[in-house]
Design a protein around this motif. Sequence first.
Motif, PDB file in Angstrom:
ATOM      1  N   LEU B 189      86.581 -57.139 116.010  1.00 36.30           N
ATOM      2  CA  LEU B 189      86.953 -56.995 117.655  1.00 36.30           C
ATOM      3  C   LEU B 189      87.513 -56.052 118.157  1.00 36.30           C
ATOM      4  CD1 LEU B 189      89.216 -59.915 117.517  1.00 36.30           C
ATOM      5  CD2 LEU B 189      86.671 -60.658 117.787  1.00 36.30           C
ATOM      6  N   ALA B 190      87.329 -54.798 117.112  1.00 37.94           N
ATOM      7  CA  ALA B 190      88.159 -53.674 117.771  1.00 37.94           C
ATOM      8  C   ALA B 190      88.318 -53.125 118.240  1.00 37.94           C
ATOM      9  CB  ALA B 190      89.318 -53.012 116.081  1.00 37.94           C
ATOM     10  N   GLY B 191      86.186 -52.159 117.692  1.00 36.47           N
ATOM     11  CA  GLY B 191      85.150 -51.622 118.409  1.00 36.47           C
ATOM     12  C   GLY B 191      84.880 -51.975 119.889  1.00 36.47           C
ATOM     13  N   PRO B 192      84.900 -53.738 120.067  1.00 33.12           N
ATOM     14  CA  PRO B 192      84.219 -54.248 122.146  1.00 33.12           C
ATOM     15  C   PRO B 192      85.552 -53.700 122.617  1.00 33.12           C
ATOM     16  CG  PRO B 192      83.226 -55.676 119.800  1.00 33.12           C
ATOM     17  CD  PRO B 192      84.384 -54.972 119.379  1.00 33.12           C
ATOM     18  N   LEU B 193      86.854 -53.793 122.061  1.00 29.61           N
ATOM     19  CA  LEU B 193      88.664 -54.098 122.849  1.00 29.61           C
ATOM     20  C   LEU B 193      87.989 -52.283 123.339  1.00 29.61           C
ATOM     21  CD1 LEU B 193      90.759 -54.385 124.198  1.00 29.61           C
ATOM     22  CD2 LEU B 193      91.458 -54.392 121.427  1.00 29.61           C
ATOM     23  N   VAL B 194      88.101 -51.618 121.924  1.00 28.55           N
ATOM     24  CA  VAL B 194      88.152 -50.164 122.159  1.00 28.55           C
ATOM     25  C   VAL B 194      86.959 -49.864 123.319  1.00 28.55           C
ATOM     26  CG1 VAL B 194      87.466 -47.786 121.456  1.00 28.55           C
ATOM     27  CG2 VAL B 194      89.275 -49.586 120.202  1.00 28.55           C
ATOM     28  N   ALA B 195      85.623 -50.350 123.653  1.00 30.41           N
ATOM     29  CA  ALA B 195      85.088 -50.330 124.261  1.00 30.41           C
ATOM     30  C   ALA B 195      85.377 -50.904 125.668  1.00 30.41           C
ATOM     31  CB  ALA B 195      83.521 -50.738 124.215  1.00 30.41           C
ATOM     32  N   ARG B 196      85.395 -51.874 125.983  1.00 34.92           N
ATOM     33  CA  ARG B 196      86.349 -52.233 126.553  1.00 34.92           C
ATOM     34  C   ARG B 196      87.444 -51.646 127.284  1.00 34.92           C
ATOM     35  NH1 ARG B 196      88.416 -57.441 127.694  1.00 34.92           N
ATOM     36  NH2 ARG B 196      89.342 -57.690 125.648  1.00 34.92           N
ATOM     37  N   THR B 197      88.296 -51.014 126.602  1.00 28.71           N
ATOM     38  CA  THR B 197      89.354 -50.113 127.035  1.00 28.71           C
ATOM     39  C   THR B 197      88.912 -49.093 127.661  1.00 28.71           C
ATOM     40  OG1 THR B 197      90.996 -51.954 125.855  1.00 28.71           O
ATOM     41  CG2 THR B 197      91.575 -49.211 127.153  1.00 28.71           C
ATOM     42  N   ARG B 198      87.825 -48.436 127.115  1.00 36.15           N
ATOM     43  CA  ARG B 198      87.373 -47.085 127.675  1.00 36.15           C
ATOM     44  C   ARG B 198      86.341 -46.925 129.128  1.00 36.15           C
ATOM     45  NH1 ARG B 198      88.491 -43.616 124.258  1.00 36.15           N
ATOM     46  NH2 ARG B 198      87.455 -43.689 121.733  1.00 36.15           N
ATOM     47  N   ALA B 199      86.691 -48.310 129.478  1.00 36.31           N
ATOM     48  CA  ALA B 199      85.643 -49.170 130.031  1.00 36.31           C
ATOM     49  C   ALA B 199      86.989 -48.443 131.589  1.00 36.31           C
ATOM     50  CB  ALA B 199      85.130 -49.992 130.795  1.00 36.31           C
ATOM     51  N   VAL B 200      88.129 -48.684 131.742  1.00 40.37           N
ATOM     52  CA  VAL B 200      89.052 -48.429 132.673  1.00 40.37           C
ATOM     53  C   VAL B 200      89.956 -47.609 132.766  1.00 40.37           C
ATOM     54  CG1 VAL B 200      89.220 -51.247 132.279  1.00 40.37           C
ATOM     55  CG2 VAL B 200      90.845 -50.131 131.509  1.00 40.37           C
ATOM     56  N   THR B 201      89.628 -46.545 131.332  1.00 42.20           N
ATOM     57  CA  THR B 201      90.201 -45.470 131.584  1.00 42.20           C
ATOM     58  C   THR B 201      89.757 -44.625 130.382  1.00 42.20           C
ATOM     59  OG1 THR B 201      92.585 -44.957 130.622  1.00 42.20           O
ATOM     60  CG2 THR B 201      91.999 -46.166 129.142  1.00 42.20           C
ATOM     61  N   ASP B 202      91.065 -43.515 130.864  1.00 46.76           N
ATOM     62  CA  ASP B 202      90.663 -41.890 130.452  1.00 46.76           C
ATOM     63  C   ASP B 202      91.386 -41.738 129.217  1.00 46.76           C
ATOM     64  OD1 ASP B 202      88.357 -41.427 131.720  1.00 46.76           O
ATOM     65  OD2 ASP B 202      89.506 -40.311 133.914  1.00 46.76           O
ATOM     66  N   LEU B 203      92.525 -42.588 128.900  1.00 42.37           N
ATOM     67  CA  LEU B 203      93.475 -42.250 128.139  1.00 42.37           C
ATOM     68  C   LEU B 203      93.082 -42.200 126.795  1.00 42.37           C
ATOM     69  CD1 LEU B 203      96.782 -43.846 129.826  1.00 42.37           C
ATOM     70  CD2 LEU B 203      96.195 -41.519 129.424  1.00 42.37           C
ATOM     71  N   PRO B 204      93.510 -41.621 125.334  1.00 42.11           N
ATOM     72  CA  PRO B 204      93.133 -41.836 124.436  1.00 42.11           C
ATOM     73  C   PRO B 204      93.421 -43.035 123.858  1.00 42.11           C
ATOM     74  CG  PRO B 204      94.686 -40.131 125.069  1.00 42.11           C
ATOM     75  CD  PRO B 204      94.464 -40.686 125.549  1.00 42.11           C
ATOM     76  N   VAL B 205      92.355 -43.697 122.776  1.00 42.23           N
ATOM     77  CA  VAL B 205      92.984 -45.332 123.013  1.00 42.23           C
ATOM     78  C   VAL B 205      93.171 -45.804 121.638  1.00 42.23           C
ATOM     79  CG1 VAL B 205      91.789 -47.897 122.615  1.00 42.23           C
ATOM     80  CG2 VAL B 205      91.062 -46.249 124.726  1.00 42.23           C
ATOM     81  N   GLY B 206      94.174 -45.465 120.567  1.00 44.93           N
ATOM     82  CA  GLY B 206      94.602 -45.657 119.124  1.00 44.93           C
ATOM     83  C   GLY B 206      94.809 -47.223 118.568  1.00 44.93           C
ATOM     84  N   VAL B 207      94.122 -47.664 117.760  1.00 42.87           N
ATOM     85  CA  VAL B 207      93.684 -49.119 117.135  1.00 42.87           C
ATOM     86  C   VAL B 207      95.021 -48.665 116.409  1.00 42.87           C
ATOM     87  CG1 VAL B 207      92.333 -50.505 115.852  1.00 42.87           C
ATOM     88  CG2 VAL B 207      91.258 -48.399 117.795  1.00 42.87           C
ATOM     89  N   GLY B 208      95.304 -50.155 115.824  1.00 36.82           N
ATOM     90  CA  GLY B 208      96.294 -50.976 115.023  1.00 36.82           C
ATOM     91  C   GLY B 208      96.515 -52.108 114.394  1.00 36.82           C
ATOM     92  N   LEU B 209      96.749 -52.778 112.907  1.00 32.08           N
ATOM     93  CA  LEU B 209      96.490 -53.619 112.700  1.00 32.08           C
ATOM     94  C   LEU B 209      95.594 -53.196 111.690  1.00 32.08           C
ATOM     95  CD1 LEU B 209      97.579 -56.695 114.896  1.00 32.08           C
ATOM     96  CD2 LEU B 209      99.358 -54.783 114.222  1.00 32.08           C
ATOM     97  N   GLY B 210      96.187 -53.706 110.426  1.00 31.98           N
ATOM     98  CA  GLY B 210      95.276 -54.103 109.013  1.00 31.98           C
ATOM     99  C   GLY B 210      94.339 -52.484 108.434  1.00 31.98           C
ATOM    100  N   VAL B 211      94.930 -50.537 109.282  1.00 29.29           N
ATOM    101  CA  VAL B 211      94.383 -50.728 108.159  1.00 29.29           C
ATOM    102  C   VAL B 211      95.124 -50.076 107.452  1.00 29.29           C
ATOM    103  CG1 VAL B 211      93.373 -47.970 109.049  1.00 29.29           C
ATOM    104  CG2 VAL B 211      92.937 -49.678 110.014  1.00 29.29           C
ATOM    105  N   SER B 212      94.492 -49.771 105.911  1.00 28.95           N
ATOM    106  CA  SER B 212      95.905 -49.477 104.589  1.00 28.95           C
ATOM    107  C   SER B 212      94.813 -48.122 104.015  1.00 28.95           C
ATOM    108  CB  SER B 212      95.585 -50.565 103.908  1.00 28.95           C
ATOM    109  OG  SER B 212      94.132 -51.109 103.495  1.00 28.95           O
TER     110      SER B 212
END
Lengths: 420, 264
Positions: B189-212
């Motif tokens: 779910l993360a990849g599509p969410l990042v892509a959708r977020t990038r479409a609305v902003t130039d801010l950096p996008v960090g991904v969290g929850l579950g990476v170990s």
Amino acid sequence: MNGQLTDNGPDAQGRFGDFGGRFMPEALMAALDELTAAWQEAMADETFVAEFQRMLREYAGVPSLLYDATKLSEVAGARILLKREDLNHTGAHKIRNVLGQALLTKRMGKTRMIAETGAGQHGVAAATAAAYLGLECTVYMGEVDTQRQALNVARMQLLGTEVIPVTSGSRTLKDAINEAIRDWVASVDRTAYCFGTAAGPHPFPAMVRDFCRGIGDEAREQCLELTGALPDAVVACVGGGSNAIGLFTAFLEDESVDIFGFEPGGDGVETGRHAATIWAGEVGVLHGARTYVLQDEDGQTLESHSISAGLDYPGVGPQHAHLADIGRAHYRPVTDAEAMDAMALLARTEGIIPAIESAHAVAGAMELAEERPGSTILVNLSGRGDKDMGTAIEWFGLGQASEDGTPEPATEKQIAEGAK
Amino acid sequence: MSTSVAFEKARGEGRAALVGYLPAGFPDVQGGIDALTVMVESGCDVIEVGLPYSDPVMDGPTIQAAAQRALENGFRTADVLRTVEAVAATGAPTVVMTYWNPVSRYGTERFATDLANAGGAGLITPDLTPDSAEEWIAAADSHDLDKVFLVAPSSTDARLRYTAEACRGFIYATAVMGVTGARASTSDLAGPLVARTRAVTDLPVGVGLGVSNGDQAAEVARYADAVIVGSAFVRPLLDAPDTATGLKALAALTEDLAAGVRRG
């Protein structure tokens, strides 16, 4: 129920004055928006409202009676009317809320309901509604509470509900809510959260109120019919506050009617062992709403204490916080001892054993009667006391009789059995 | 110092940034500072200091246990500021991640003032969305602090835009529908969410929850500007028989993750 949103708030953001709102993870925002829209559409849909009313009438035994408690009134020196929500199916007002939410869950096409429960009353009600409407149901219950309330765990299990003991935090109601929210974040696409009281994030405080407001709507009409006038005061106990807001809503615009909520004063508010959130708490954010919270200097939630598990919650519904703030309703504490005295008094004068929650309201009514003799006081008797017999046996030393008929304290073993 | 400094540096090196989380006061205040310092020295670009709270609805069992331990050890809100001051002194941008009530109780303006004075970069607010954040946004803006709100796979495009407009520093994208905690595989779910977020902003996008681990970090680093790790850092400290062993494991994990964000 009139099928209309009331004009008593909340605003579009779910705020009642400075209280309420939606302090929740973004992951749940879409679901809360969806729920708000679905609820508002449903309440405007005559078919939904008619089906809700049919279930209340044919299944839950609503409208409940308004009982003229003449013997209690004699003792009190004021006319006391009891709204007999204890006679509803499952023994409390809570059936109104769960039938409303379960019907809405079906309407939204969701197949699973989750709920939190303290003593188990809301859990049993939710399990009942889930069984009745064919929904899968999971109830979160603090581990401490599952041990204290094994009978209610068994009821839920018999009704086909899965009961999950919560071992985090203080292992009681507030932690059960936390765990239910965690479940909901992960399962929101097919799961509805059937919240047990008029607290939490928008739309729960308003939605639960509207599902419970039949209490007051019925009582107001019944009182006019019975006495030819409105009561001088209406009275309810307040934990999270669903039965109280269900009663109060019908009377908010009646300026001549004074509104009183009685909070669990535990060992006495001065001892710190209580759950009198409005009386002694301070404004904060808990479980999604800005409201009064029992908290320490750093905003960490304090553990609450009450002999009544159903009132034992460190927060309170935001509309109550607002009504207290603007002075429309008054909130006072009632101690464990006062509530237990009222439980015994009602049992002996009227032959009605109230839930200890509701006994707080009866105790409050007795206090008001003393202040205003001759007035008419309408009390919401929100639940019956069968579930509380373990506590009563222990408190009053009941359970055995000697040969001359005087009660003898139960043995430790009997108390333990009763407490289950 | 805004977190944007660290994102620009990472971008300049053609890699994602590594953001590491620990709750303050765990196992105790100084122990927490020592652990976070090890994480900076071993490769974290940005540090998130958690403010332990009695009712953490977005946290899974690992972070709950650590926060609970901090509270049982007498954690106070002032301790999070002490921790920020010590960690920010290492030069790594340091933000506080907190549920709203402790800040509201401390006083939003007062917290912003003290956080800025401690050298903190801003706040991540898991249960405060821009809808209810008027007071915090005003305080953050007047103290030049980052406002990091969360977006989720369930966020509508309208909410993504609304949230992104209120953020400063970066946007925290939650990779799964669920609470914090290490997961065996990364989320689809993360990849599509990042892509959708990038479409609305130039801010950096960090991904969290579950990476170990480093491999998961590398996978996420391919599409995100930052990899955010929390529970996995808490775990070795919970499990270690003594402090030295815990810190050693923490350093090794940080190096693995730091290598991961450079492979992405």
